[in-house]
Design a protein around this motif. Structure first.
Motif, PDB file in Angstrom:
ATOM      1  N   GLU A   4       0.843  -1.193   0.000  1.00 45.34           N
ATOM      2  CA  GLU A   4       0.000   0.000   0.000  1.00 45.34           C
ATOM      3  C   GLU A   4       0.881   1.246   0.000  1.00 45.34           C
ATOM      4  O   GLU A   4       1.999   1.252   0.483  1.00 45.34           O
ATOM      5  N   THR A   5       0.363   2.295  -0.587  1.00 44.83           N
ATOM      6  CA  THR A   5       1.113   3.535  -0.672  1.00 44.83           C
ATOM      7  C   THR A   5       1.326   4.113   0.725  1.00 44.83           C
ATOM      8  O   THR A   5       0.384   4.269   1.486  1.00 44.83           O
ATOM      9  N   ALA A   6       2.551   4.421   1.043  1.00 45.70           N
ATOM     10  CA  ALA A   6       2.852   5.007   2.348  1.00 45.70           C
ATOM     11  C   ALA A   6       2.328   6.436   2.402  1.00 45.70           C
ATOM     12  O   ALA A   6       2.408   7.167   1.428  1.00 45.70           O
ATOM     13  N   THR A   7       1.777   6.770   3.556  1.00 49.16           N
ATOM     14  CA  THR A   7       1.298   8.144   3.718  1.00 49.16           C
ATOM     15  C   THR A   7       2.482   9.099   3.783  1.00 49.16           C
ATOM     16  O   THR A   7       3.473   8.836   4.438  1.00 49.16           O
ATOM     17  N   HIS A   8       2.334  10.185   3.104  1.00 49.82           N
ATOM     18  CA  HIS A   8       3.371  11.189   3.101  1.00 49.82           C
ATOM     19  C   HIS A   8       3.096  12.168   4.238  1.00 49.82           C
ATOM     20  O   HIS A   8       2.514  13.230   4.046  1.00 49.82           O
ATOM     21  N   TRP A   9       3.515  11.802   5.436  1.00 49.54           N
ATOM     22  CA  TRP A   9       3.233  12.628   6.614  1.00 49.54           C
ATOM     23  C   TRP A   9       3.909  13.981   6.521  1.00 49.54           C
ATOM     24  O   TRP A   9       4.813  14.177   5.714  1.00 49.54           O
ATOM     25  N   LEU A  10       3.486  14.891   7.365  1.00 54.03           N
ATOM     26  CA  LEU A  10       4.121  16.206   7.382  1.00 54.03           C
ATOM     27  C   LEU A  10       5.450  16.150   8.141  1.00 54.03           C
ATOM     28  O   LEU A  10       5.553  15.457   9.147  1.00 54.03           O
ATOM     29  N   THR A  11       6.424  16.851   7.641  1.00 53.19           N
ATOM     30  CA  THR A  11       7.670  17.002   8.394  1.00 53.19           C
ATOM     31  C   THR A  11       7.402  17.910   9.591  1.00 53.19           C
ATOM     32  O   THR A  11       6.364  18.557   9.669  1.00 53.19           O
ATOM     33  N   ASP A  12       8.359  17.985  10.487  1.00 53.98           N
ATOM     34  CA  ASP A  12       8.177  18.848  11.649  1.00 53.98           C
ATOM     35  C   ASP A  12       7.953  20.301  11.228  1.00 53.98           C
ATOM     36  O   ASP A  12       7.058  20.978  11.750  1.00 53.98           O
TER      37      ASP A  12
END
Lengths: 158, 158
Positions: A4-12
């Motif tokens: 599954e496509t990994a979520t592109h979380w927000l950087t700090d």
DNA sequence: CCTAAGATGTTGAATGGTGAACTAGCCTGG
DNA sequence: CCAGGCTAGTTCACCATTCAACATCTTAGG
């Protein structure tokens, strides 16, 4: 290999900027509302008054006003009814399209506008504009303009 | 010589930046709300879930949660009641202070959070973060941080 | 023309938010 | 220790917003 496509979380840094943006918005709205309260107006009321007072003949069609203020027609209708009761605005029929109505600024509405706007501007300065250097102001505009444009494009889409 | 202080109106650049800021806020809120809608959550719901899921033991005192989300106690109380009915959250008594209550994330609430957050993050990226260059993001943060601080200071003042 | 589809705006019911009054429990000073 | 004032949270009555149903008018196609 990922299935599954990994979520592109927000950087700090991203998250921090995002949360600051959210916070400023909420607190600012709260503060402006509060500064307007002594005059018996809400931010919504004020914005309607601004739109009308800047319009030709101090009048706008309900639909246009709804679009300009990003409200639903229903909500605007209720809002204008309230403002009509406060004698800030009155409804007037449209000659050329008999379905249509104008919201028209009354004398008292205009007077209110004249009295309140200096205070509101002062409030916007105090809590926003004057806290920004000219450079920061320019940067802000540069950063936000494309976003505004993008979002306008998204309006009324699937 | 002026007898009354002249209003310090906004310059064109200031007004433009200000209105852009307002517009971005409104459209962005609208868009995020819309992207959350398929999951049956409002932005408010989501924010409560975020706060709880980031807290120790997935729980927060009502007051703290109200402060964190900048809502009145009354509003939060209603909100939590609704979320309780949706089994996202439950109330739990506080041992150490028997006036107090915790809002606690339920298993279903946590599950919902896991399912929804990737979509929400994607939405934030699509409509905000990814439209900003790294420089623009840093500028934004720089510009807004002092404003946030100022506004926090204004909270709960005369 | 005439009709059907679309636009303009309002209404009413259901839901959400606000602010003040209230209940209950805590805490401090005399 | 206990009276007053303080804090936590809820509730109630009222106002605002939403959503769907509606009435009215315009316009485009046959």
């Amino acid at each position: 290999m990922e299935t599954e496509t990994a979520t592109h979380w927000l950087t700090d840094a991203e998250q921090c900027a995002w949360r600051t943006h959210l916070e400023v918005n909420r607190l600012l709205t709260y503060q402006l509302e509060k500064d307007l309260q002594p005059f018996g107006l809400t931010i919504n009321d004020y914005e309607i008054l601004v739109n009308l007072s800047e319009s030709d003949e101090m009048r706008m069609r309900m639909s246009d006003l709804a679009a300009a203020t990003l409200q639903s027609k229903s909500r605007l209708s209720h809002q204008i009814t309230r403002m009509e009761n406060a004698d800030l605005v009155r409804r007037e029929n449209c000659e050329s399209d008999r379905r249509g109505l104008f919201a028209v600024l009354t004398a008292h509405g205009l007077e209110t506008m004249r009295k309140v706007s200096p205070h509101h501007v002062a409030s916007v300065r105090k809590h926003f504009i004057d806290l920004l250097s000219p450079d920061a102001l320019a940067d802000l505009e540069t950063a936000l303009k494309p976003i505004a444009q993008h979002l306008r494009g998204q309006r009324g889409r699937p």
